[in-house]
Write an enzyme that holds these catalytic residues in place. Structure first.
Site, PDB file in Angstrom:
ATOM      1  N   ALA A 180      35.290  43.824  38.179  1.00  0.00           N
ATOM      2  CA  ALA A 180      34.688  42.787  39.030  1.00  0.00           C
ATOM      3  C   ALA A 180      34.927  43.090  40.502  1.00  0.00           C
ATOM      4  O   ALA A 180      34.049  42.890  41.347  1.00  0.00           O
ATOM      5  CB  ALA A 180      35.248  41.421  38.663  1.00  0.00           C
ATOM      6  N   ASP A 181      36.110  43.571  40.831  1.00  0.00           N
ATOM      7  CA  ASP A 181      36.415  43.966  42.203  1.00  0.00           C
ATOM      8  C   ASP A 181      35.494  45.093  42.665  1.00  0.00           C
ATOM      9  O   ASP A 181      34.948  45.066  43.776  1.00  0.00           O
ATOM     10  CB  ASP A 181      37.861  44.445  42.312  1.00  0.00           C
ATOM     11  CG  ASP A 181      38.861  43.309  42.448  1.00  0.00           C
ATOM     12  OD1 ASP A 181      38.465  42.228  42.902  1.00  0.00           O
ATOM     13  OD2 ASP A 181      40.036  43.509  42.104  1.00  0.00           O
ATOM     14  N   GLU A 182      35.353  46.114  41.824  1.00  0.00           N
ATOM     15  CA  GLU A 182      34.525  47.266  42.184  1.00  0.00           C
ATOM     16  C   GLU A 182      33.081  46.852  42.438  1.00  0.00           C
ATOM     17  O   GLU A 182      32.463  47.250  43.434  1.00  0.00           O
ATOM     18  CB  GLU A 182      34.559  48.304  41.047  1.00  0.00           C
ATOM     19  CG  GLU A 182      35.896  48.943  40.792  1.00  0.00           C
ATOM     20  CD  GLU A 182      36.074  50.250  41.548  1.00  0.00           C
ATOM     21  OE1 GLU A 182      35.097  50.732  42.146  1.00  0.00           O
ATOM     22  OE2 GLU A 182      37.203  50.776  41.537  1.00  0.00           O
TER      23      GLU A 182
END
Length: 406
Positions: A180-182
């Site tokens: 999700a961060d990426e």
């Protein structure tokens, strides 16, 4: 094509296509830093604003042979670092002076945090009306959950993604990377570039709002549409619901992944595995037939693979044009000659004088090539240099910095 043919028209000394764009990086952990890492790799002058004594990104383990964290060294390469405390008035004033020289501000604090410090979007646009201000957060700047904190696995869970991952009948499984961060970081970089394109046409800046939740839903292969219309997809593990065979198969010394999406590839596979009579047989001849005969087909392919080594099986299947690959560990993948040819691991001198192979930029440009130009800076390492660029005000900011760190 050879690499030298692709790069035959490249500009000597190019930092990348974003050379001349300045970005202020007010981020932490991974999603925001990933966005600014992408922009830095593309040639932008990314100035990281952080506490000079800060520990952000110091996540274990250290890279072997160095005293430095893999986390910080990976995501903060190609950046400069200024030590400022934005919670204090002098640091705030110095920062806003920097904003006046910048094209982009990227932040990923909880919504409202930078506003509370006096350095939010409205504050920044007062000193630079056409500023592009990118905010990355778990849930977005508005909506019922906007006030909630978030970590990557929490968004994987809340988005439904985690429930799709793992073997059928098992507990939900998170992705082993910061998925999700990426994705939020990548969408933030895309959003920043789109906003810059709008500004180049109109002269208008804007606030760009990127949510980890939105990014993961968008990047879920359209499956949320099925779920919203009463046809939620099942958990299939390594298989898909529209191609058979498509699975991990065990060999004598490891595993391979084989996907047979075309009927002509199925016919080729039957010859390779010694079952030519199944090429056009009822229940096998078309992918539609095979979808209803999944278990039998998996058994047939699995039996053939078990009698061979991975390399022998992959060679036999590849020779017939089938889509197959060994299931590698990361340690095996990074030694692939193709990875070296694509310069996806670049030996980089780090801030302590040691060196390490840092993951390189994935996008290749024929005219404005990119690469890792410098390792990640120590927090505050470039303060004097950056503040000296503030005509008529740099000395004042620098004195504040020196007082804070004396």
């Amino acid at each position: 094509m050879r690499e030298q043919d692709f790069l035959r028209e490249s500009l000597s000394g190019s930092a990348g296509p974003l050379e001349g764009i300045r970005v202020l990086d007010v981020t932490k952990v991974w999603s925001g830093p990933l966005a600014t890492c992408v922009l830095a790799d593309l040639g932008a002058d990314v100035v990281r604003v952080e506490l000079a004594e800060g520990r952000d990104g110091q996540v274990p383990p250290n890279i072997p042979g160095t005293g430095l964290s893999w986390f910080r060294e990976t995501v903060h390469r190609n950046k400069r670092s200024v030590g400022l405390d934005l919670r204090q008035a002098p640091g705030r004033e110095c920062f806003l002076r920097l904003v006046a020289t910048a094209d982009l501000v990227v932040e990923n604090y909880k919504p409202g945090t930078l506003d509370g410090w006096g350095v939010g979007y409205e504050d920044c646009r007062e000193v630079r009306p056409d500023i592009v201000f990118v905010s990355v957060s778990g849930w977005g700047q508005y909506g019922p959950n906007a006030h909630l904190p978030a970590y990557d696995p929490v968004i994987q869970a809340a988005s439904g993604w985690m429930a799709l991952n793992g073997p059928p009948g098992s507990s939900p499984v998170r992705a082993p990377t910061f998925l999700a961060d990426e994705l939020a970081g990548l969408h933030a970089a895309i959003g920043a570039l789109a906003a810059l394109a709008h500004r180049s046409r109109t002269g208008e800046g804007q606030h760009v709002d990127v949510s980890m939740m939105d990014s993961l839903l968008f990047s879920s292969s359209g499956l949320p549409t099925l779920a919203a219309t009463g046809a939620p997809p099942p958990r299939l593990g390594n298989e898909t619901d529209f191609v058979v065979p498509s699975n991990v198969y065990e060999c004598r010394d490891g595993h391979l992944y084989l996907a047979v999406a075309l009927d002509k590839h199925w016919r080729a596979l039957t010859e390779v595995i010694g079952k030519p009579h199944l090429a056009r047989a009822d229940g096998y001849g078309t992918n539609k037939d095979r979808l209803g005969n999944r278990e039998a087909i998996n058994r047939i392919v699995a039996e053939w693979c078990l009698g061979r080594t991975v390399s022998d099986a992959v060679a036999a299947l590849s020779e017939r044009g089938l889509v197959v690959a060994p299931v590698r560990t990361l340690a095996e993948a990074v030694t692939d000659p193709h990875v070296a040819a694509r310069e996806m691991l670049q030996e980089t001198v780090l801030s302590d004088g040691s060196s390490a192979p840092i993951v390189g930029p994935p996008v290749k440009f024929s005219r404005t090539p990119t690469g890792i130009r410098r390792g990640a800076p120590v927090p505050g390492a470039d303060t004097a240099e950056v503040l000296a660029e503030l005509d008529g005000y740099g000395a004042t900011c620098e004195m504040h910095f020196l007082r804070r760190n004396s």
